[in-house]
Design an enzyme around this catalytic site. Sequence first.
Site, short mmCIF file in Angstrom:
data_model
loop_
_atom_site.label_atom_id
_atom_site.label_comp_id
_atom_site.label_asym_id
_atom_site.label_seq_id
_atom_site.Cartn_x
_atom_site.Cartn_y
_atom_site.Cartn_z
N CYS B 158 0.71 -1.24 0.05
CA CYS B 158 0.06 -0.02 0.06
C CYS B 158 0.86 1.37 0.01
O CYS B 158 1.29 1.59 1.10
CB CYS B 158 -0.88 0.00 1.19
SG CYS B 158 -2.02 1.57 1.25
N CYS B 161 -0.60 4.02 1.73
CA CYS B 161 -0.41 4.25 3.27
C CYS B 161 1.07 4.60 3.67
O CYS B 161 1.27 5.29 4.93
CB CYS B 161 -0.88 2.75 3.97
SG CYS B 161 -2.41 2.23 3.50
N ASP B 162 2.02 4.09 3.20
CA ASP B 162 3.28 3.87 3.58
C ASP B 162 4.39 4.61 2.94
O ASP B 162 5.58 4.78 3.27
CB ASP B 162 3.63 2.28 3.62
CG ASP B 162 2.93 1.58 4.53
OD1 ASP B 162 2.21 1.97 5.25
OD2 ASP B 162 2.92 0.30 4.12
#
Lengths: 217, 347
Positions: B158, B161-162
Site C-alpha cells: 500500500c 499508506c506507507d
Amino acid sequence: MPILDDDVRAEVEKFLEQVEKPVKLVVFTQEFECDYCLETRSLVEEVAELSEHLTAEVYDFVADEAKAEELGIDKIPAIAIIGEQDYGVRFYGIPSGYEFSSFLHTIHLVSEGKSELSDAALAALAELTEPVHMQVFVTPTCPYCPQAVVLAHQMAIASPMVRGDMVEAMEFPQLSVKYQVMGVPRTVINETVHIEGAAPESMVLAKVQEALTGAAG
Amino acid sequence: MLDFKLSKPTAEPEPAETFHIPEPADGIYDLIILGGGPSGMTAAIYAGRAAIKTLVLAGSMPGGQMSNTDTVENFPGFPDSVKGAELAMLFQRQAERFGARFALETVTAVDFSKRPFTIRTDMREYKARTVIVATGAVPRLMGVPGEKTFFGRGVSTCATCDAFFYRGKKVVVVGGGDSALDEGIVLTRFADQVTIIHRRDELRATKIYQERAKANPKINFMLDSVVDEVLGDKTVTGVRVRNVKTGETTVVDTDGVFVYIGMIPKTEMFKGQLELDEWGYISSDENQNTCVPGVFVSGDVQDPYYRQVVVAAGTGAIAAMEAEKFLGEYPELDGPEQLLYCPDPEK
C-alpha cells in the site's frame, strides 16, 4: 479561517445527533504551538460547537503539567476523549484524513460508554488483571487504519485495564523510528508485541495475551 | 494534507430523499452483500432502490481496493479524475441513501447448503435469503524468502499508506501493470529513487502510465528481472534480483519493496460451497448466478481479466437485479431445493 468547510460541518453536525450524553474533548497544545497543534485545537473547538453534548477543554502541555500528568499525556498535539469516565482513549497527532472518521466514531462510542465488541471479546477483556497499552500508528492516507484505531479504542472503553492511543506517525517521527514503523497500521502492545495491518478482533486479543504472558515469563 | 473524510456512515440523510429500511424483525435479511468495494456498494444501491432489506458486510476497509488507489482516472463522470478514497466515500453515501446497512465486519465462514443461508463474521452470525459474493481480491505476494519476515518493515502493498516512511530513501516496485506504475509515481513524491522491477521485457501497463513513468527522472527500470529474495537486518536493506534471460544475479540496495504483481481472489471460505476455477475465482454464468440458486457473485472475485472499478460496479448491478428477481420468484424461505448443490462439491 475555519478548519472544517460548511459541507463537512453540516455532515458532522448530523452525525453528532447520535451523541446524547456529555463528552469532553480535552486538547493539549502549548503557547508556541507545535506542528498541527493549532489545527488540532481548532478542529476540537469546531467539532465541539456542533453538539450541545460536547465541550472542548484546552490545556497547555507545559503550564498545565499536572493536568497532563493526570491524563497521562506525554506528547502533543493530544486529545483525550472523556465520557462518563476517562476510558483511556487518546489521539496523538491531528485526526485528519481517514482518521477524522475514527475521531467521530470514537466520540460516539465514548458517549455511550459502550463498545461494539463481541461477547467473547468482552469476556476475555474482563479477565485482564494487568495494564495493556495499545499504540496504533497511522498515516492520514491509510484506509486500513481506522479499523485498527477504533478497535483499540473499543477495547479501552470495554476494559479499565486497557489504554488505546492513535499515534499519527508523520507527526511523531522519533516514535516511528523507536518502534520501527515503516508501514501502517502498526499496533504496538505494551512496547513488546506488535501487529501489522488491520487485524480482526480475535487476533488482536491473542496478541494482547501474548504481550501479557511474555511480560510475565 | 489536512482534509477530513467521512468514510463512516455519517447520519440519516434528509427524510424526503431517503428510504430507511429497518433491521428485519425475523433476523433474516433479504440480501446480504459480502464485500464493500465498488461491486458490493453498487449492488447495495440497486437493492436499496428495490426496497430489499440489505446488509453490506464491508470487511475492514469500505471501498475495497478503490480506497488504496491514489487516483482513478477512468471512472466515467469524473473528467478531472477522482481520488480513490473519495470515490469510495461517494459510493457508500449513495448506497446508504437508499437504506443499505453497513457493518465493518469480516466474513469468516458461510453455509450455503441450506436456506436461509448462514454467514458468520468475526463478530456474529447472520441469516439471508439471498447473498451476493463481492469479496474482491487481495494483493498477491511474491512468495520469496524474506518477504513475510519484512512485511511492515519495508515490504508493503500500500503505497498510499506507507509512502511517507520512504522520504529521501530508495525503494523498488515489483510489477509492470497499471498499479505498479501508478504507485511507483506516487512513491516519487517521497522517495529519491524508485526502481521498477518487471519480469518481462515490456511493461503491461496502459500507455499513458508508461509514458508518465518513463518521463519521471526518479524512476528507473529493471526489465526481464525477478526478485529472488528480500534481504534485511531489522528492516529491509536490499533485494536479490535475477535476470531471467541471462540468469545473472545482483543485489539491489533498497529501503522498501512495494509489491504490485496482481491479485488473488478472496475465496478461501467458499471452497466446497461454490464452484471455483483453477485460479480460485468463483465461476458464474452471464447473469452472475453461482451454482447455488440465490447466491450471486460480482466484481473482482469472479473477474481475472478486467479488474476495473466500472466493470465491478456493472456486475454488481446485474447481481442485485438478479437477486431481486429471485426474491420475487421465491418470496418465502424456499427456493429450488433440488439444485442446492454444486458440481464437484468435494473439489
